[in-house]
Enzyme design. Structure first.
Site, PDB file in Angstrom:
ATOM      1  N   GLU A  93      10.284  17.232  13.855  1.00 33.67           N
ATOM      2  CA  GLU A  93      10.696  16.939  12.479  1.00 33.67           C
ATOM      3  C   GLU A  93      10.005  17.942  11.554  1.00 33.67           C
ATOM      4  O   GLU A  93       8.788  18.086  11.594  1.00 33.67           O
ATOM      5  CB  GLU A  93      10.259  15.516  12.119  1.00 33.67           C
ATOM      6  CG  GLU A  93      10.725  15.099  10.756  1.00 33.67           C
ATOM      7  CD  GLU A  93      10.223  13.711  10.345  1.00 33.67           C
ATOM      8  OE1 GLU A  93       9.019  13.442  10.513  1.00 33.67           O
ATOM      9  OE2 GLU A  93      11.037  12.929   9.853  1.00 33.67           O
TER      10      GLU A  93
ATOM     11  N   GLU B 285       9.485   2.105  10.523  1.00 30.00           N
ATOM     12  CA  GLU B 285      10.549   3.055  10.177  1.00 30.00           C
ATOM     13  C   GLU B 285       9.911   4.434  10.227  1.00 30.00           C
ATOM     14  O   GLU B 285       9.126   4.783   9.348  1.00 30.00           O
ATOM     15  CB  GLU B 285      11.070   2.778   8.759  1.00 30.00           C
ATOM     16  CG  GLU B 285      11.772   1.460   8.599  1.00 30.00           C
ATOM     17  CD  GLU B 285      13.117   1.413   9.295  1.00 30.00           C
ATOM     18  OE1 GLU B 285      13.680   2.479   9.610  1.00 30.00           O
ATOM     19  OE2 GLU B 285      13.599   0.300   9.542  1.00 30.00           O
TER      20      GLU B 285
ATOM     21  N   LYS C 209       0.847  -1.200   0.000  1.00 28.68           N
ATOM     22  CA  LYS C 209       0.000   0.000   0.000  1.00 28.68           C
ATOM     23  C   LYS C 209       0.881   1.248   0.000  1.00 28.68           C
ATOM     24  O   LYS C 209       1.393   1.673   1.032  1.00 28.68           O
ATOM     25  CB  LYS C 209      -0.918   0.028   1.222  1.00 28.68           C
ATOM     26  CG  LYS C 209      -2.000   1.092   1.024  1.00 28.68           C
ATOM     27  CD  LYS C 209      -2.427   1.789   2.282  1.00 28.68           C
ATOM     28  CE  LYS C 209      -1.662   3.001   2.653  1.00 28.68           C
ATOM     29  NZ  LYS C 209      -1.706   4.139   1.741  1.00 28.68           N
TER      30      LYS C 209
ATOM     31  N   CYS D 234      13.862  11.161   5.694  1.00 24.88           N
ATOM     32  CA  CYS D 234      13.705  10.876   7.125  1.00 24.88           C
ATOM     33  C   CYS D 234      15.002  11.116   7.886  1.00 24.88           C
ATOM     34  O   CYS D 234      14.988  11.477   9.056  1.00 24.88           O
ATOM     35  CB  CYS D 234      13.226   9.452   7.322  1.00 24.88           C
ATOM     36  SG  CYS D 234      14.228   8.264   6.421  1.00 24.88           S
TER      37      CYS D 234
HETATM   38  P1  NAD Z   1       2.298   8.993   6.964  1.00 25.94           P
HETATM   39  O1  NAD Z   1       2.516   8.368   8.281  1.00 25.94           O
HETATM   40  O2  NAD Z   1       1.280  10.048   6.840  1.00 25.94           O
HETATM   41  O3  NAD Z   1       1.888   7.899   5.882  1.00 25.94           O
HETATM   42  C1  NAD Z   1       2.693   6.778   5.588  1.00 25.94           C
HETATM   43  C2  NAD Z   1       1.817   5.699   5.016  1.00 25.94           C
HETATM   44  O4  NAD Z   1       0.923   5.220   6.021  1.00 25.94           O
HETATM   45  C3  NAD Z   1       0.945   6.132   3.849  1.00 25.94           C
HETATM   46  O5  NAD Z   1       0.857   5.074   2.928  1.00 25.94           O
HETATM   47  C4  NAD Z   1      -0.402   6.387   4.533  1.00 25.94           C
HETATM   48  O6  NAD Z   1      -1.495   6.284   3.658  1.00 25.94           O
HETATM   49  C5  NAD Z   1      -0.426   5.310   5.584  1.00 25.94           C
HETATM   50  N1  NAD Z   1      -1.228   5.603   6.771  1.00 25.94           N
HETATM   51  C6  NAD Z   1      -1.581   6.801   7.279  1.00 25.94           C
HETATM   52  N2  NAD Z   1      -2.292   6.641   8.416  1.00 25.94           N
HETATM   53  C7  NAD Z   1      -2.382   5.311   8.641  1.00 25.94           C
HETATM   54  C8  NAD Z   1      -2.982   4.512   9.652  1.00 25.94           C
HETATM   55  N3  NAD Z   1      -3.626   5.052  10.681  1.00 25.94           N
HETATM   56  N4  NAD Z   1      -2.872   3.178   9.569  1.00 25.94           N
HETATM   57  C9  NAD Z   1      -2.195   2.605   8.567  1.00 25.94           C
HETATM   58  N5  NAD Z   1      -1.618   3.302   7.557  1.00 25.94           N
HETATM   59  C10 NAD Z   1      -1.703   4.645   7.594  1.00 25.94           C
HETATM   60  O7  NAD Z   1       3.752   9.453   6.500  1.00 25.94           O
HETATM   61  P2  NAD Z   1       4.116  10.280   5.208  1.00 25.94           P
HETATM   62  O8  NAD Z   1       3.672  11.673   5.459  1.00 25.94           O
HETATM   63  O9  NAD Z   1       3.657   9.566   3.982  1.00 25.94           O
HETATM   64  O10 NAD Z   1       5.716  10.192   5.238  1.00 25.94           O
HETATM   65  C11 NAD Z   1       6.502  11.060   5.945  1.00 25.94           C
HETATM   66  C12 NAD Z   1       7.023  10.424   7.212  1.00 25.94           C
HETATM   67  O11 NAD Z   1       7.695   9.201   6.907  1.00 25.94           O
HETATM   68  C13 NAD Z   1       8.044  11.268   7.903  1.00 25.94           C
HETATM   69  O12 NAD Z   1       7.805  11.310   9.291  1.00 25.94           O
HETATM   70  C14 NAD Z   1       9.354  10.548   7.619  1.00 25.94           C
HETATM   71  O13 NAD Z   1      10.370  10.807   8.558  1.00 25.94           O
HETATM   72  C15 NAD Z   1       8.939   9.138   7.600  1.00 25.94           C
HETATM   73  N6  NAD Z   1       9.909   8.310   6.869  1.00 25.94           N
HETATM   74  C16 NAD Z   1      10.731   7.482   7.582  1.00 25.94           C
HETATM   75  C17 NAD Z   1      11.695   6.721   6.918  1.00 25.94           C
HETATM   76  C18 NAD Z   1      12.637   5.814   7.675  1.00 25.94           C
HETATM   77  O14 NAD Z   1      13.346   5.033   7.043  1.00 25.94           O
HETATM   78  N7  NAD Z   1      12.682   5.853   8.990  1.00 25.94           N
HETATM   79  C19 NAD Z   1      11.788   6.797   5.537  1.00 25.94           C
HETATM   80  C20 NAD Z   1      10.931   7.645   4.841  1.00 25.94           C
HETATM   81  C21 NAD Z   1       9.980   8.402   5.539  1.00 25.94           C
END
Ligand code: NAD
Length: 488
Positions: A382, A247, A173, A281
């Protein structure tokens, strides 16, 4: 105009409820695609298909077949790398050079896990002669793989390669802001003769992810994204005690000591913070500079920032693209304003660049907030955009204490020529990756992940494969006879 569908049980199909979502170019807000927006019903269909495939033909797949599959996927990525890179830049706004690098890294990830899987073998344990005792690694089962919008296909690859390689079935997803390359990837997999249900794609929003986290037929959820969703996934996973890998975000200190090579440290400070417009990230957004060189460091950054070329990622001269969405644009600007209100000094940026080409799209100038103190909110949260917050420090002990005083623990960097200090700092910083005199490199061979609120588990490396396996002790008694413990 691109139109996408879901891929469930080996079939392309529209969402049950017929949902669609317009996908915008972050560079000019034009609609570039109509993506299928799935719901819980679609997630359930995909989970059922993945379950059937896991309990069926995929269970008998061999490590040789799976290693071959991963190598074949790497070949397909190489074959279509330029198209995939262009699609990634179109959807994310990142420069085409960055997207090409992503595609190279994705192919390397599949090849790395292919090699690792091919070298898999169980262990035979020391046991009495009439007993065969083996330690076996088995797949966990049905895996829900949830990815964010900043590195859409790369983050998916880090999960799909070890998950399939270990013999699991998957439901992927992607973020509903950036589903296009993962959809294209599914088209590539559809070229292969994988059993139905082994690989499924359900595009959609949080509810699809939530179904993957809650559904008891899912055995493992691997999630990359923000802390808020991570927390809700962790709670949902308790329903059947499914395995989770998280992550999450970071607030990553980039620490420059006075004895560092200044030219290199300044140059890398830009790369650490503005690569992919800071939407990384592990971005080095929290710059910490030793007192003796602080003023010169800030002056040198102030001189470089206006020269960063902001623009369309497809233009050869562009160094930094837009941020992903209107919501992200607004959030970053608010945090910058909050920083100024807290007493930080805005040295450069903090606004949309001027000019007709920047009127549409989610553009931001590279921003430098100096004289930030550790207590300010912008030093803790962040930002996930092209913003450096700069703090001054006076001693190794002080900077170590301040750098570690964060709920996050993803990545940190240290700049110094003193190897003893470099070693001390690398050991004492509580982060999953610590770079010395460098920023951003990672390898498929090395683990990636965070301490504390930056996540649970690791991706890449041998550990990244192990996360998708169960360990079994298989004990076979070849000569059973009554034991007589309770008499005859
Ligand atoms: P997000 O948490 O909004 O969404 C990530 C994914 O989760 C999307 O596919 C979203 O549709 C889904 N999602 C959202 N709410 C959910 C829920 N309640 N249950 C299940 N799935 C859900 O994050 P984003 O805005 O897409 O990405 C940015 C974040 O990702 C930043 O905080 C960044 O630091 C982090 N990130 C971390 C890494 C790492 O390796 N640690 C890498 C890339 C991004």
């Amino acid at each position: 105009m691109i139109h996408t569908q879901l891929y469930i049980d080996g079939q392309w199909q529209a969402p049950v409820a017929g949902g669609k979502r317009a996908i915008l170019s972050p560079a000019d807000e034009t609609v570039i695609a109509q993506a299928a927006e799935g719901t819980r019903d679609d997630a359930r269909l995909a989970i059922a298909a993945a379950r059937r495939a896991f309990d069926g033909p995929w269970r008998d797949s061999t490590i040789r077949e799976r290693a071959k599959l991963l190598n074949k996927i790497a070949e397909l990525i190489d074959r279509d790398a330029e198209n995939l890179a262009r699609l990634e830049s179109l959807n994310t706004g990142k420069t085409i050079t960055e997207s090409r690098t992503d595609m190279g890294d994705i192919a390397a990830t599949f090849r790395y896990f292919a090699g690792l899987v091919a070298s898999e073998s169980g262990a035979v344990n020391e046991a009495p002669h009439h007993v065969i005792s083996r330690t076996l690694r088995e797949p966990v089962g049905v895996c829900g793989l949830i990815t964010p919008w900043n590195y859409p296909l790369l983050q998916a690859a880090w999960k799909i390669a070890p998950a399939l390689g270990a013999g699991n079935t998957v439901i992927v997803k992607p973020s509903n802001l950036t589903p296009l390359t993962t959809h294209r990837f599914a088209e590539l997999l559809a070229e292969l003769d994988l059993p139905e249900g082994v690989f499924n794609l359900v595009t959609g929003g949080a509810e699809v992810g939530a179904e993957l986290a809650e559904n008891h037929d899912v055995d493992l959820v691997s999630f990359t994204g923000g802390a808020y969703a991570g927390e809700s996934i962790m709670k949902a996973a308790t329903g059947n005690f499914k395995r989770i890998g998280l992550e999450l975000g970071g607030k990553n200190p980039n620490i420059v000591f006075a004895d560092a090579d200044l030219d290199t440290a300044v140059d890398y400070a830009l790369n650490a913070a503005f690569f992919h417009a800071g939407q990384v990230c592990s971005a080095g957004s929290r710059l910490m500079v030793e007192d003796a060189i602080y003023d010169e460091f800030i002056a040198r950054l102030a001189e470089r920032l206006p020269r960063i070329v902001i623009g369309n990622g497809f233009h050869a001269e562009t160094q930094m693209g837009p941020v992903q969405s209107a919501a992200q644009h607004e959030k970053i600007l608010k945090l910058v304003q909050m920083g100024v209100a807290e007493g930080a000094r805005l040295v450069h940026g903090g606004k949309r660049p001027e000019g007709a080409v920047y009127e549409k799209g989610f553009w931001l100038e590279p921003t430098l907030l100096a004289d930030v103190s550790a207590g300010m909110k912008i030093a803790k949260e962040e930002i996930f955009g092209p913003v450096i917050t700069a703090e001054r420090f006076t001693s190794e002990e002080q900077v170590l204490r301040l750098a570690n005083d964060t709920p996050y623990g993803l990545a940190a960097a240290v700049w110094t020529k003193d190897l003893d200090k470099a070693n001390r700092m690398s050991r004492a910083l509580r982060f999953g990756t610590v770079w010395v005199n460098d920023y951003h490199p990672y390898f498929p061979e090395a683990p990636w992940g965070g301490y504390k609120a930056s996540g649970i588990g690791r991706e890449l490396s041998r550990i990244g494969l192990d996360e998708y396996t169960e360990l079994k002790h298989s004990y076979i008694n070849l000569a059973p006879k009554p034991m007589g413990w309770f008499g005859a």
